[in-house]
Enzyme design. Structure first.
Site, short mmCIF file in Angstrom:
data_model
loop_
_atom_site.label_atom_id
_atom_site.label_comp_id
_atom_site.label_asym_id
_atom_site.label_seq_id
_atom_site.Cartn_x
_atom_site.Cartn_y
_atom_site.Cartn_z
N LYS A 103 -5.86 8.71 -11.02
CA LYS A 103 -6.64 9.20 -12.17
C LYS A 103 -8.11 9.34 -11.80
O LYS A 103 -8.97 9.50 -12.67
CB LYS A 103 -6.51 8.22 -13.34
CG LYS A 103 -5.08 7.99 -13.80
CD LYS A 103 -5.06 6.88 -14.85
CE LYS A 103 -3.66 6.34 -15.06
NZ LYS A 103 -3.67 5.07 -15.78
N THR A 128 5.53 -3.15 8.37
CA THR A 128 4.34 -3.98 8.14
C THR A 128 4.30 -4.47 6.70
O THR A 128 4.02 -5.63 6.43
CB THR A 128 3.08 -3.17 8.49
OG1 THR A 128 3.28 -2.53 9.75
CG2 THR A 128 1.85 -4.05 8.55
N1 CP Z 1 4.96 -0.62 13.27
C1 CP Z 1 4.52 -0.23 12.05
O1 CP Z 1 3.33 -0.34 11.72
O2 CP Z 1 5.51 0.30 11.25
P1 CP Z 1 5.30 0.72 9.73
O3 CP Z 1 4.40 1.93 9.72
O4 CP Z 1 6.67 1.01 9.20
O5 CP Z 1 4.63 -0.42 9.01
#
Ligand code: CP
Length: 306
Positions: free
Chosen positions: A86, A59
């Site tokens: 922090k 994503t």
């Molecule tokens: N499908 C999906 O959301 O993969 P990631 O968590 O790698 O973004």
């Protein structure tokens, strides 16, 4: 044609015309991705920040690539290297980023509801890149795009989502989106992984994987989310694979015409065998490619509404 909302928080309640518009626009951007120069000036001058408070490969990279393909200015925020370490609050972090004049925010967070909260404290367009167990709308859209690309339609198709439904945000986005587009949606998994009462969303429930394979056109496989304690809801991963693992033996025996999707990351040998993950039934890497086009469509349609 613009969308009916200036944010994309989930697919719940998103009108069919909006989904159709996003999927059709993505077809055009899919063609752009095949050109030698894969860039259009559509979002030139827009600034987009990617706020990722939870790990991601597909994503995060897909959104960044989509933004760059649209010629936007892109800022990547990673919680692990930010001043949240922090003690700065989420709200203060967002207000400081917004003071730098950003137009759109893409957010992933482990807590459900964070993207919705952002719409109240920010003037930017907000896009949900996955919030807790709530929704992952661009994953739902890219899954629909990939099914439509392969099978030519969504209306009337039988789509079963199999696996750890209880911990999944992909499941809800798929259910809402697919049902709006006229598909018949079902769920399959052990009772401990199917949330009680979910059939009220109008989905059929299977606990027998062989029946689910036999009766559906598409199987969208979800991983067991061990980082969200899914391991406590099944006796063992081996047991899960024996009862609910998608293998080529099962596909060949019960439905050799079925189409296999998986949003990733995949757990080989758990919810899917390596033979299926790399085999002829699946379109897993096509989903990843299509994800860039679908995110370009969402960014373009929202970014040109302001
Ligand atoms: N499908 C999906 O959301 O993969 P990631 O968590 O790698 O973004």
């Amino acid at each position: 044609m613009s969308l009916s909302s200036r944010h994309l928080i989930g697919l719940f309640g998103v009108p069919k015309d909006d989904i159709q518009n996003i999927l059709d626009t993505a077809v055009t951007f899919r063609e752009v991705l095949e050109r030698p120069i894969k860039r259009v000036p559509t979002l030139q001058g827009k600034t987009i920040v990617n706020l990722f408070f939870e790990s991601s490969t597909r994503t995060r990279i897909s959104f960044e690539l989509a933004q760059k393909r649209l010629s936007a200015d892109v800022i990547n925020f990673s919680a692990s290297t930010s001043s949240t370490k922090k003690g700065e609050t989420f709200k203060d972090t967002v207000r400081n980023i917004e003071a730098m004049k950003v137009d759109m925010i893409v957010v992933r967070h482990e807590s459900s509801g964070v993207p919705q909260f952002l719409t109240r404290i920010s003037k930017a367009n907000i896009i949900n890149a996955g919030d807790g167990r709530h929704e992952h709308p661009t994953q739902g859209l890219l899954d629909m795009f990939s099914i439509r690309e392969k099978l030519g339609k969504l209306d009337g198709l039988k789509v079963c989502i199999i696996g750890d439904i209880a911990h999944s945000r992909v499941a809800l986005s798929n259910i809402y989106g697919l049902k709006t587009m006229g598909a018949q949606v079902s769920l399959c998994g052990p009772p401990t992984m199917i949330p009680r009462g979910i059939e009220m969303l109008g989905v059929k429930i299977y606990h027998d994987i062989n029946k689910a394979i036999a009766e559906n056109d598409v199987l969208n496989i979800l991983r067991i989310q061990l980082e969200r304690d899914a391991g406590t809801t099944i006796p063992s991963l081996r047991e899960y694979h024996n009862y609910f693992g998608v293998t080529s033996e099962r596909l060949e025996k019960y439905n050799p015409n079925i189409l296999i999707l998986h949003p990733g990351p995949i757990n080989r040998g758990v919810e899917i065998s390596s033979e299926v993950a790399d085999g002829p039934y699946q379109i897993i890497l096509d989903q990843v490619t299509n994800g860039v086009a679908v995110r370009m469509a969402v960014l373009y349609l929202l970014g040109t509404m302001n």
